[in-house]
Design a protein around this motif. Structure first.
Motif, mmCIF file in Angstrom:
data_model
loop_
_atom_site.group_PDB
_atom_site.id
_atom_site.type_symbol
_atom_site.label_atom_id
_atom_site.label_comp_id
_atom_site.label_asym_id
_atom_site.label_seq_id
_atom_site.Cartn_x
_atom_site.Cartn_y
_atom_site.Cartn_z
ATOM 1 N N ALA A 143 -3.559 1.925 -19.214
ATOM 2 C CA ALA A 143 -3.211 0.608 -19.764
ATOM 3 C C ALA A 143 -3.789 0.432 -21.156
ATOM 4 O O ALA A 143 -3.134 -0.115 -22.051
ATOM 5 N N ALA A 144 -5.029 0.915 -21.344
ATOM 6 C CA ALA A 144 -5.662 0.807 -22.666
ATOM 7 C C ALA A 144 -4.919 1.623 -23.714
ATOM 8 O O ALA A 144 -4.946 1.292 -24.903
ATOM 9 N N ARG A 145 -4.240 2.665 -23.280
ATOM 10 C CA ARG A 145 -3.457 3.489 -24.207
ATOM 11 C C ARG A 145 -2.062 2.928 -24.441
ATOM 12 O O ARG A 145 -1.263 3.497 -25.176
ATOM 13 N N GLY A 146 -1.751 1.819 -23.769
ATOM 14 C CA GLY A 146 -0.459 1.180 -23.988
ATOM 15 C C GLY A 146 0.589 1.474 -22.948
ATOM 16 O O GLY A 146 1.750 1.062 -23.099
ATOM 17 N N VAL A 147 0.231 2.179 -21.871
ATOM 18 C CA VAL A 147 1.184 2.434 -20.791
ATOM 19 C C VAL A 147 1.406 1.135 -20.010
ATOM 20 O O VAL A 147 0.451 0.468 -19.608
ATOM 21 N N GLY A 148 2.659 0.762 -19.783
ATOM 22 C CA GLY A 148 2.975 -0.430 -19.005
ATOM 23 C C GLY A 148 2.897 -0.132 -17.518
ATOM 24 O O GLY A 148 3.328 0.935 -17.069
ATOM 25 N N ILE A 149 2.354 -1.060 -16.751
ATOM 26 C CA ILE A 149 2.162 -0.867 -15.308
ATOM 27 C C ILE A 149 2.958 -1.923 -14.558
ATOM 28 O O ILE A 149 2.770 -3.122 -14.763
ATOM 29 N N ILE A 150 3.850 -1.473 -13.691
ATOM 30 C CA ILE A 150 4.715 -2.361 -12.911
ATOM 31 C C ILE A 150 4.219 -2.343 -11.464
ATOM 32 O O ILE A 150 4.399 -1.363 -10.745
ATOM 33 N N GLY A 151 3.584 -3.421 -11.034
ATOM 34 C CA GLY A 151 3.082 -3.491 -9.661
ATOM 35 C C GLY A 151 1.736 -2.831 -9.503
ATOM 36 O O GLY A 151 0.973 -2.709 -10.476
ATOM 37 N N PRO A 152 1.424 -2.389 -8.273
ATOM 38 C CA PRO A 152 2.291 -2.308 -7.099
ATOM 39 C C PRO A 152 2.340 -3.618 -6.323
ATOM 40 O O PRO A 152 1.610 -4.558 -6.625
ATOM 41 N N ASP A 153 3.195 -3.649 -5.293
ATOM 42 C CA ASP A 153 3.276 -4.779 -4.377
ATOM 43 C C ASP A 153 2.341 -4.587 -3.193
ATOM 44 O O ASP A 153 1.922 -3.454 -2.892
ATOM 45 N N ASP A 154 2.022 -5.698 -2.538
ATOM 46 C CA ASP A 154 1.339 -5.642 -1.244
ATOM 47 C C ASP A 154 2.397 -5.486 -0.149
ATOM 48 O O ASP A 154 3.517 -5.973 -0.285
ATOM 49 N N GLY A 155 2.022 -4.828 0.943
ATOM 50 C CA GLY A 155 2.951 -4.742 2.064
ATOM 51 C C GLY A 155 2.607 -3.624 3.011
ATOM 52 O O GLY A 155 1.633 -2.889 2.826
ATOM 53 N N ALA A 156 3.416 -3.503 4.067
ATOM 54 C CA ALA A 156 3.252 -2.430 5.046
ATOM 55 C C ALA A 156 3.672 -1.110 4.420
ATOM 56 O O ALA A 156 4.602 -1.048 3.614
ATOM 57 N N MET A 157 2.957 -0.046 4.811
ATOM 58 C CA MET A 157 3.214 1.269 4.228
ATOM 59 C C MET A 157 3.641 2.252 5.301
ATOM 60 O O MET A 157 3.448 2.014 6.497
ATOM 61 N N ALA A 158 4.198 3.361 4.857
ATOM 62 C CA ALA A 158 4.667 4.377 5.794
ATOM 63 C C ALA A 158 3.544 4.912 6.660
ATOM 64 O O ALA A 158 3.765 5.338 7.792
ATOM 65 N N CYS A 159 2.308 4.877 6.145
ATOM 66 C CA CYS A 159 1.157 5.384 6.887
ATOM 67 C C CYS A 159 0.671 4.393 7.948
ATOM 68 O O CYS A 159 -0.241 4.705 8.714
ATOM 69 N N GLY A 160 1.255 3.184 7.976
ATOM 70 C CA GLY A 160 0.854 2.187 8.957
ATOM 71 C C GLY A 160 -0.156 1.189 8.449
ATOM 72 O O GLY A 160 -0.468 0.215 9.144
ATOM 73 N N GLU A 161 -0.696 1.401 7.231
ATOM 74 C CA GLU A 161 -1.665 0.458 6.675
ATOM 75 C C GLU A 161 -0.948 -0.615 5.865
ATOM 76 O O GLU A 161 0.239 -0.519 5.579
#
Length: 408
Positions: A143-161
């Motif tokens: 981010a400090a180098r100027g890369v844009g970050i989209i998300g992440p979202d909260d939610g259920a994951m494939a691993c079950g967490e």
């Protein structure tokens, strides 16, 4: 629906389960008018086939750094520079780490290192991997180098967490990208304005090896500085000791104590905007010149506390160098809004941003914040459970609105 007509997107698909969403992402981008070319990593190919991505993009899918055909004319260089933007989705912990440290051991990372175009990433990984300090440090560095970050979202994951780490949905990524292009083309409303921002804790020495401090990470203050710079302001960031990279395009002045911070702020004046986001220590002691020794049976040494200079109140004082807009922060653990209202009046600032820093919130050191913005004109807004970067963006937009529309 904002258009992406004429935009050229280079999509890098890394090896996470969220890669199965990328055909839909390509479709969403193309229905807005964008052309999409895909680079598929070996890991990504475990979840989605090159043929599928070729069909939806109607273009070649690139995979091999050592292709005799594609690389005969330095194809990775051409790929890296033929698009208007490079989008990494899903951006796994692995590819984020390789990006942060400049590795180039496959086609995707070589393209990322060779590109001269803007880069955006949509992180996707297990919640523990996302919250790991290494991943957070890599994201902060990017981010400090100027890369844009989209998300992440909260939610259920494939691993079950459950938790932060889900890739933002394809439709939302397309919306974000369209909004990003619109923002790049939009005028910078704070061009010609000087913003002074304080961030982080202060360390008040007790002796050469000990100090008084607090748990502030500086993440919110640094995000505010970056957001103001993104709107065109010339930004001076006066920061106490933090473990964060300097925001891109910002002049950073590193200090340690409250007295040093006040001196640096005064030296940076005049300024149009002052945002006091630092968690300045309220007290200091007369520091000993040598390490204080433990005395057997003698009890601890007496430490006499003295009030530190009040930076917010000092810069809020009416005078020839008072910034036009002074924004304070109020870190409280109870009665947050009531204390903040009283603090704004006591300090003389124009706005105050109140946030709950009680241990249960995880605000100090964390990546999210819930704030209450209180203005001199009596208007108040509550911004609940947002990423600190989003809080910063909203605050920067409100500051811009003040200068455009004169809203106090």
């Amino acid at each position: 629906m904002q258009s992406l007509a004429g935009r050229r997107v280079l999509l890098i698909v890394a090896g996470g389960i969220a890669a199965f969403k990328t055909p839909d992402l390509v479709r969403r981008l193309r229905e807005r008018g964008a052309s999409v070319r895909v680079v598929l990593t070996d890991g990504g190919a475990q979840f989605v086939t090159p043929l599928t991505l070729q069909a939806v993009s109607e273009d070649t899918v690139y995979q091999d750094l050592w292709s005799l055909t594609d690389e005969s004319a330095m194809g990775h260089i051409q790929l890296s520079r033929s698009a208007d933007v490079v989008l990494v989705a899903p951006a796994t912990a692995n590819i984020l780490a390789r990006m942060a440290h400049g590795l180039a051991d496959d086609l995707a990372t070589t393209v990322l290192l060779a590109t001269d175009k803007p880069v955006l990433v949509a992180p996707a990984m297990n919640v523990r991997m996302y919250e790991h300090p290494a991943t957070q440090a890599n994201l902060a560095l990017l981010a400090a180098r100027g890369v844009g970050i989209i998300g992440p979202d909260d939610g259920a994951m494939a691993c079950g967490e459950y938790g932060p780490g889900r890739m933002v949905e394809p439709l939302s990524i397309a919306d974000h990208l369209a909004g990003w292009f619109a923002a790049q083309a939009a005028p910078k409303p704070l061009v010609g304005r000087h913003a002074l921002v304080t961030s982080g804790p202060t360390h008040e020495p007790i002796d050469p090896v000990r100090y008084i401090a607090n748990r502030s990470s500086g993440k919110q203050g640094h995000a505010v500085a970056a957001a103001l710079a993104a709107l065109g302001a010339r930004v001076t960031l006066v920061s106490g000791p933090v473990r964060l990279p300097d925001p891109a395009g910002v002049n950073v002045v590193a200090v340690e104590t409250a007295s040093e911070m006040l001196t640096a702020c005064r030296a940076a004046l005049p300024a149009d905007i002052f945002v006091a986001a630092a968690a300045v220590a309220d007290w200091r002691v007369e520091a000993a010149g040598q390490k204080l020794k433990k005395r057997d049976g003698g009890g601890p040494p007496a430490l006499t506390l003295t009030e530190n200079p009040d930076i917010l109140a000092t810069l809020s004082t009416t005078g020839p160098y008072r910034p036009e807009l002074v924004v304070g922060f109020a870190a409280e653990t109870n009665d947050v809004v009531a204390y903040a209202r009283a603090k704004r009046l006591r300090k003389g600032c124009d706005w105050i941003v109140a946030n709950d820093v009680s241990p249960a919130t995880g605000t100090f050191g964390g990546d999210r914040n819930s704030v209450h913005v209180i203005r001199a004109d009596g208007t108040e807004e509550a911004w609940e459970n947002l990423a600190k970067t989003e809080v910063a963006s909203r605050l920067a937009a409100a500051i811009s609105n003040h200068f455009v529309n004169g809203k106090k």
